[in-house]
Scaffold this active site. Sequence first.
Site, short mmCIF file in Angstrom:
data_model
loop_
_atom_site.label_atom_id
_atom_site.label_comp_id
_atom_site.label_asym_id
_atom_site.label_seq_id
_atom_site.Cartn_x
_atom_site.Cartn_y
_atom_site.Cartn_z
N GLY A 137 0.81 -1.21 0.00
CA GLY A 137 0.00 0.00 0.00
C GLY A 137 0.83 1.25 0.00
CG MET A 162 4.27 6.05 2.16
SD MET A 162 4.07 7.79 2.54
CE MET A 162 2.34 8.03 2.15
CB ALA A 163 0.28 1.60 4.95
CB THR A 164 0.95 -3.72 5.28
OG1 THR A 164 2.37 -3.60 5.35
CG2 THR A 164 0.59 -5.11 4.79
CB VAL A 165 -3.51 -2.62 1.72
CG1 VAL A 165 -5.02 -2.67 1.54
CG2 VAL A 165 -3.03 -1.17 1.69
CE LYS A 174 -2.15 3.68 3.23
NZ LYS A 174 -2.32 4.84 2.33
CG ASP A 181 1.89 9.63 -4.72
OD1 ASP A 181 2.60 9.94 -5.69
OD2 ASP A 181 2.02 8.57 -4.08
#
Length: 351
Positions: free
Chosen positions: A16, A18-21, A36, A123
């Site tokens: 994701g 800047m993260a994990t989804v 997220k 972004d």
Amino acid sequence: MNLPERYAIDGNAMDGGMATVFKCHDSVLERSVALKVMPRRFETRRLKDELEALYKIRSKHVVQVFDICLDSTSVGIVQEFVDGKDLFSSDLAPQSTDEFLFVLWQITSGIADIHRAGLIHRDIKPNNMKIDQEGILKIFDFGLAREDGPAAATIGFVGTVGFSAPEQYVAGTQFTQAIDTFAFGATALFFGTQALCAELSTTPPTAFPSNPFLNLPFSIPGDVADILFSCMNHNPADRPEMSEVCLTIEKYLLFNRHRALVVLNGKPSYLDKDNASVSLKFGEIAGVKIEYDGLFFKVAFVAGDVFVNNAPVSVGYTLPGACVLTLGGPERRANQRAYVTFDLSNPEIVA
């Protein structure tokens, strides 16, 4: 992280940015959601930005936030799950002008909604938008979002090479919504060509020698090519508003689908692609001819004094969506003037 009982992880973790989804099942509302997860050590300001941005926006083309989960080590944002492919997928490559314009119209609709909320996404890029199983495009990943205004600046480059505006590479620059406009133009070009061109691959990007939208695998209307190219102008002030880009694309998607009702002395006439012109006459005092060209309803002929909403009309005038035409000048008596009502039905793009 420790999730509330209502959420059960359903599938493998996905990247994701800047993260994990994770895909999860919400047992209370019986639907799939996206979770997220960010570590609590993650920059608090960016987490706060993402939450505030998503809470403010209600758009068919922007993911919706449903819930927030917290534990001692992580923060989880529960949001709308989009089951589809992102625009980096070659499977979604447009095969026709209409396919290309329809996707761009959805992107511009979403970005315009973001901007109306006073926000900057920061972004915009092909893999931050997906098309779901019903053909609806959704924009997501607001991890870089900031309020529009004096606080919208950074001390260093934050963005994605290939889709970031030139000013994003200048430390301390105050950003405006125009950086999303540049990123949209770059995204539109990538989507149309299925490649990242050399001018956008440099850091910062370099100016194009000519309009690249004129070299797509399919032709697009000149007005659309021009406004898409203007989105990537190196001067932010010269980029159009996203709402203007959206309306321009919409105009061509609705080509030949408009219909107008014209009434003179109680007698109705209809203008559309099958009946593209109408002539109206009030004795020897005045007359006017209106024609439909698939995009606009325009005055093609004028005899005598003709006014629209009390302003004089000449050949080439484009009629607004609803108006009153007056045949005969204001110096004439009431029985020497006739009034024509013009009412345009605006078809909608279904997405």
